[in-house]
Write a protein that holds these residues in place. Sequence first.
Motif, short mmCIF file in Angstrom:
data_model
loop_
_atom_site.label_atom_id
_atom_site.label_comp_id
_atom_site.label_asym_id
_atom_site.label_seq_id
_atom_site.Cartn_x
_atom_site.Cartn_y
_atom_site.Cartn_z
N ALA A 18 -5.74 15.68 -8.29
CA ALA A 18 -5.50 15.81 -6.87
C ALA A 18 -6.23 14.69 -6.12
N ALA A 19 -5.50 13.95 -5.30
CA ALA A 19 -6.09 12.84 -4.56
C ALA A 19 -6.95 13.39 -3.43
N PRO A 20 -8.17 12.83 -3.20
CA PRO A 20 -9.04 13.31 -2.12
C PRO A 20 -8.32 13.20 -0.77
N GLY A 21 -8.45 14.24 0.02
CA GLY A 21 -7.83 14.24 1.34
C GLY A 21 -6.39 14.68 1.34
N LYS A 22 -5.80 14.90 0.19
CA LYS A 22 -4.41 15.31 0.10
C LYS A 22 -4.25 16.79 -0.16
N VAL A 23 -5.37 17.47 -0.36
CA VAL A 23 -5.32 18.90 -0.66
C VAL A 23 -5.27 19.69 0.65
N PHE A 24 -4.29 20.56 0.77
CA PHE A 24 -4.18 21.40 1.96
C PHE A 24 -5.06 22.63 1.85
N GLY A 25 -5.11 23.21 0.68
CA GLY A 25 -5.91 24.41 0.47
C GLY A 25 -5.64 25.03 -0.88
N LEU A 26 -6.07 26.25 -1.01
CA LEU A 26 -5.96 26.94 -2.29
C LEU A 26 -5.59 28.40 -2.01
N ILE A 27 -4.69 28.93 -2.82
CA ILE A 27 -4.29 30.32 -2.63
C ILE A 27 -4.57 31.12 -3.91
N ARG A 174 3.55 40.78 -2.90
CA ARG A 174 2.30 40.19 -3.33
C ARG A 174 1.41 39.87 -2.13
N PHE A 175 0.13 39.72 -2.42
CA PHE A 175 -0.87 39.46 -1.38
C PHE A 175 -1.60 38.16 -1.74
N PHE A 176 -1.80 37.31 -0.73
CA PHE A 176 -2.37 36.00 -1.00
C PHE A 176 -3.59 35.75 -0.10
N LEU A 177 -4.63 35.23 -0.72
CA LEU A 177 -5.79 34.75 0.01
C LEU A 177 -5.68 33.23 0.04
N ALA A 178 -5.60 32.65 1.24
CA ALA A 178 -5.48 31.20 1.39
C ALA A 178 -6.76 30.66 1.99
N ILE A 179 -7.38 29.71 1.30
CA ILE A 179 -8.61 29.07 1.79
C ILE A 179 -8.28 27.63 2.15
N ASP A 180 -8.59 27.26 3.38
CA ASP A 180 -8.27 25.93 3.90
C ASP A 180 -9.21 24.88 3.33
N ALA A 181 -8.63 23.74 2.96
CA ALA A 181 -9.45 22.65 2.39
C ALA A 181 -10.40 22.06 3.43
N ARG A 182 -10.15 22.31 4.73
CA ARG A 182 -11.03 21.78 5.77
C ARG A 182 -12.30 22.61 5.93
N ASP A 183 -12.38 23.74 5.25
CA ASP A 183 -13.58 24.57 5.32
C ASP A 183 -14.76 23.78 4.74
N GLY A 184 -15.90 23.88 5.40
CA GLY A 184 -17.07 23.13 4.96
C GLY A 184 -17.55 23.52 3.58
N SER A 185 -17.24 24.73 3.15
CA SER A 185 -17.68 25.19 1.83
C SER A 185 -16.66 24.92 0.74
N PHE A 186 -15.52 24.32 1.12
CA PHE A 186 -14.44 24.16 0.15
C PHE A 186 -14.75 23.07 -0.86
#
Length: 209
Positions: A18-27, A174-186
Amino acid sequence: MTVIDTPATELADTTDAAAPGKVFGLIGEFDNVADIIGAANTAREAGYKKMDVHSPFPIHGIDDAIGIKQTVLPWIVLFMGLSGMTTGLILTTYTMADWLPQPGIAPENFEGYRYLISGKPLVSLAAFIPVIFELTIMFSAYTAVFAMFLLNKLPLMSNPLLKSERFRRATDDRFFLAIDARDGSFDVHKTAQLVRGMPGCRAVELIDE
């Protein structure tokens, strides 16, 4: 997007592409309400703030689990409603006044209509109420609509989450937890390992922009 179903030891090799800055998030995908609430609580306690839960139906208590703060929209609408009320009061009073101060920038003949209606005094609050009411409602309604769009960052022409074939079951079963890549802890690897270790997690998927 990258489906991460590999053991933790293979996780680094899977996500390094994954290229840095190209990740939207993780589910993370879950089967039931109890698991998704537990996952949201775990992520919040781990320090994540920019995250969301997607489910086929509303879940009672999910706001607290995600850590959503109360919106400031009601206060914005209240402020603008009071502004509309004040504007209506000033407008009607200034329009009907038989004496107006000349601020220096207004023409000398700028004055109120001084039009008596049914013998009412020129400054009659009861007669002004319809105008004041309408301006209060108009300011409040327009503010509610446009502030809602701004606070929700709408219109959003496309959402990268919709690129995921797996995510489409969020409207079904189904149920999804989406974590944003812009989160400081990501962090791709640490966040993926955290989500995968949550009870009931079926899969973790990395979403590209």
